[in-house]
Design a protein around this motif. Sequence first.
Motif, PDB file in Angstrom:
ATOM      1  N   ILE A  35      47.265  39.585-146.606  1.00  0.00           N
ATOM      2  CA  ILE A  35      46.262  40.165-147.500  1.00  0.00           C
ATOM      3  C   ILE A  35      46.810  41.413-148.195  1.00  0.00           C
ATOM      4  O   ILE A  35      47.210  42.375-147.527  1.00  0.00           O
ATOM      5  CB  ILE A  35      44.985  40.584-146.733  1.00  0.00           C
ATOM      6  CG1 ILE A  35      44.576  39.504-145.733  1.00  0.00           C
ATOM      7  CG2 ILE A  35      43.852  40.888-147.709  1.00  0.00           C
ATOM      8  CD1 ILE A  35      43.402  39.907-144.860  1.00  0.00           C
TER       9      ILE A  35
ATOM     10  N   VAL B 169      45.800  44.545-149.656  1.00  0.00           N
ATOM     11  CA  VAL B 169      44.650  45.432-149.728  1.00  0.00           C
ATOM     12  C   VAL B 169      45.046  46.695-150.492  1.00  0.00           C
ATOM     13  O   VAL B 169      46.237  46.942-150.726  1.00  0.00           O
ATOM     14  CB  VAL B 169      44.155  45.829-148.303  1.00  0.00           C
ATOM     15  CG1 VAL B 169      43.488  44.665-147.615  1.00  0.00           C
ATOM     16  CG2 VAL B 169      45.299  46.370-147.459  1.00  0.00           C
ATOM     17  N   ASP B 170      44.048  47.466-150.883  1.00  0.00           N
ATOM     18  CA  ASP B 170      44.341  48.752-151.512  1.00  0.00           C
ATOM     19  C   ASP B 170      43.931  49.849-150.546  1.00  0.00           C
ATOM     20  O   ASP B 170      42.790  50.282-150.534  1.00  0.00           O
ATOM     21  CB  ASP B 170      43.580  48.876-152.842  1.00  0.00           C
ATOM     22  CG  ASP B 170      43.866  50.207-153.529  1.00  0.00           C
ATOM     23  OD1 ASP B 170      44.699  50.983-152.996  1.00  0.00           O
ATOM     24  OD2 ASP B 170      43.279  50.478-154.584  1.00  0.00           O
TER      25      ASP B 170
ATOM     26  N   ARG C  10      37.945  52.832-149.513  1.00  0.00           N
ATOM     27  CA  ARG C  10      38.788  51.661-149.798  1.00  0.00           C
ATOM     28  C   ARG C  10      39.001  50.803-148.548  1.00  0.00           C
ATOM     29  O   ARG C  10      39.152  49.584-148.656  1.00  0.00           O
ATOM     30  CB  ARG C  10      40.127  52.113-150.373  1.00  0.00           C
ATOM     31  CG  ARG C  10      39.952  52.572-151.802  1.00  0.00           C
ATOM     32  CD  ARG C  10      41.243  53.010-152.415  1.00  0.00           C
ATOM     33  NE  ARG C  10      41.074  53.161-153.855  1.00  0.00           N
ATOM     34  CZ  ARG C  10      41.893  53.842-154.630  1.00  0.00           C
ATOM     35  NH1 ARG C  10      42.946  54.435-154.107  1.00  0.00           N
ATOM     36  NH2 ARG C  10      41.681  53.919-155.923  1.00  0.00           N
TER      37      ARG C  10
ATOM     38  N   ALA D 285      37.502  46.736-147.944  1.00  0.00           N
ATOM     39  CA  ALA D 285      38.304  45.562-147.568  1.00  0.00           C
ATOM     40  C   ALA D 285      37.768  44.889-146.300  1.00  0.00           C
ATOM     41  O   ALA D 285      38.183  43.781-145.952  1.00  0.00           O
ATOM     42  CB  ALA D 285      39.755  45.983-147.346  1.00  0.00           C
TER      43      ALA D 285
ATOM     44  N   THR E 124      36.312  41.049-146.086  1.00  0.00           N
ATOM     45  CA  THR E 124      37.355  40.019-146.181  1.00  0.00           C
ATOM     46  C   THR E 124      38.077  39.856-144.846  1.00  0.00           C
ATOM     47  O   THR E 124      38.275  38.741-144.349  1.00  0.00           O
ATOM     48  CB  THR E 124      38.367  40.423-147.293  1.00  0.00           C
ATOM     49  OG1 THR E 124      37.687  40.352-148.545  1.00  0.00           O
ATOM     50  CG2 THR E 124      39.586  39.533-147.307  1.00  0.00           C
TER      51      THR E 124
ATOM     52  N   CYS F 266      45.216  38.519-139.496  1.00  0.00           N
ATOM     53  CA  CYS F 266      45.397  39.213-140.780  1.00  0.00           C
ATOM     54  C   CYS F 266      46.668  40.046-140.775  1.00  0.00           C
ATOM     55  O   CYS F 266      46.913  40.810-139.831  1.00  0.00           O
ATOM     56  CB  CYS F 266      44.231  40.169-141.036  1.00  0.00           C
ATOM     57  SG  CYS F 266      42.645  39.347-141.213  1.00  0.00           S
TER      58      CYS F 266
ATOM     59  N   LEU G  41      48.067  42.901-143.106  1.00  0.00           N
ATOM     60  CA  LEU G  41      47.625  43.760-144.206  1.00  0.00           C
ATOM     61  C   LEU G  41      48.819  44.422-144.858  1.00  0.00           C
ATOM     62  O   LEU G  41      49.679  44.993-144.175  1.00  0.00           O
ATOM     63  CB  LEU G  41      46.681  44.845-143.679  1.00  0.00           C
ATOM     64  CG  LEU G  41      45.500  44.377-142.829  1.00  0.00           C
ATOM     65  CD1 LEU G  41      44.699  45.580-142.327  1.00  0.00           C
ATOM     66  CD2 LEU G  41      44.611  43.423-143.622  1.00  0.00           C
TER      67      LEU G  41
ATOM     68  N   SER H   9      49.899  47.097-148.137  1.00  0.00           N
ATOM     69  CA  SER H   9      49.364  48.034-149.119  1.00  0.00           C
ATOM     70  C   SER H   9      50.453  49.013-149.543  1.00  0.00           C
ATOM     71  O   SER H   9      51.522  49.072-148.943  1.00  0.00           O
ATOM     72  CB  SER H   9      48.196  48.825-148.502  1.00  0.00           C
ATOM     73  OG  SER H   9      47.687  49.764-149.419  1.00  0.00           O
TER      74      SER H   9
ATOM     75  N   ASP I 230      43.072  41.205-152.410  1.00  0.00           N
ATOM     76  CA  ASP I 230      41.788  41.911-152.374  1.00  0.00           C
ATOM     77  C   ASP I 230      41.946  43.335-152.896  1.00  0.00           C
ATOM     78  O   ASP I 230      41.152  44.221-152.581  1.00  0.00           O
ATOM     79  CB  ASP I 230      41.232  41.930-150.934  1.00  0.00           C
ATOM     80  CG  ASP I 230      39.705  41.935-150.939  1.00  0.00           C
ATOM     81  OD1 ASP I 230      39.107  41.562-151.965  1.00  0.00           O
ATOM     82  OD2 ASP I 230      39.101  42.293-149.912  1.00  0.00           O
ATOM     83  N   ALA I 231      42.983  43.555-153.701  1.00  0.00           N
ATOM     84  CA  ALA I 231      43.297  44.908-154.168  1.00  0.00           C
ATOM     85  C   ALA I 231      43.052  45.007-155.669  1.00  0.00           C
ATOM     86  O   ALA I 231      43.967  44.818-156.471  1.00  0.00           O
ATOM     87  CB  ALA I 231      44.742  45.252-153.832  1.00  0.00           C
TER      88      ALA I 231
END
Length: 395
Positions: free
Chosen positions: A16, A18-19, A35, A39, A42, A53, A55, A57, A142-143
């Motif tokens: 994923i 993400v931001d 932020r 997320a 999700t 997951c 992650l 970023s 998702d970012a």
Amino acid sequence: MITIDDFNFENKKALIRVDFNVPLNENFEVTDNSRIKAAKPTIIKILEDGGSCILMSHLGRPKGFEEKYSLKHILNAVEDELGVEVKFVPDCIGEQVENVAAALEPGQILMLENLRFYNEETSGDKEFAEKLSKLGDIYVNDAFGTAHRAHASTTIIAQFFPNKKCFGYLLAQEIKSIEKVMTTGEKPVLAILGGAKVSTKITIIENILDKVDDLILGGGMTFTFIKAKGGQIGDSICEDDKLDLALDILDKAKSKNVNVHLPVDVIAANAFKNDADTQIVDVYHIPDGWQGLDAGPQTLANFEKVVNRAKTILWNGPLGVFEMENFAKGTIALGNFIAEATKNGSFSLVGGGDSVAAVKEFGFEDQMSYVSTGGGAMLESLEGITLPGIAAILD
Ligand code: AMP
């Protein structure tokens, strides 16, 4: 639109983007976790499916490895928000990361180190993207905050997941909100554009004229329009090289049957400071030595009526110098009008930079239908650009 709801993540590893580019204080503590919160839905859906997951970023703008930008600093904040233990590896590619990712069990989360410790991330390097892609079975973007960048983890990576790529809930919601304003929203559609300069909003205005019924122009940029129309704007902020452009915009709006609403009065100040002397003046007759720093009472009354009858509302940019308490009243009043319209069933989207800051500062966040999480990405979307991070999933 393909989202995580179209996949069952049981026994799958979701990679994923993400931001988590969150603000940190001098003790490396997260000062605003919105932020991370954004997320969460999700991540939880994937875990509840029986998946795991991974992650990834960026954080800040490091030049190569810089300890202060390590994502290890935010590990506790992520764990606190998710309520799940999060594993961390001090890299984002390579054998060690691949081994830890491969051993990940359903229900577990792994966070990779800052992607931007590699220049290859921002240069959109294909080999780097391919190395990242080895870590997961399904790619989830998702970012929204970085969706306007064709970086390795936001765009290039998607090609390694044919039929196994999708939007997370946050990004899907951003896309739907923009679509509501641009294509599917109930009429009348209203855009409110404020802020300092016409020049930074010109492409948005031009793109939006085809989509809206009403256009409110507010803030500092209106003085370019008022001067172009022959008004005396005193010492108000103005882009003299954009006067013709302003008239051109007004002509175009007319030909497209868009009602443009400009201020009629302003709070004028004799200096650009909070405790300056002020007076309410006609926007076309601002005396020399005075500058308009906020919307006047008649203007606000006019704007209220327009907001009240709108069914779809986009707000980008403040109506005055809201950073100074004495010139924040117009922006706060507008926030209240939009909140009221939203309560009465209208859809409201706040997006792009300073209006989001204003909405947060004055406590309107929960009273709007949607507050965008991406500044630049939202602005480019409003300009009509299909963002590379979005295009890569749709491809
Ligand atoms: P933007 O980033 O273009 O949305 O502009 C936001 C900035 O516009 C804020 O910092 C406001 O202080 C500024 N602004 C809004 N109204 C005025 C005004 N009347 N005079 C000068 N600056 C303004």
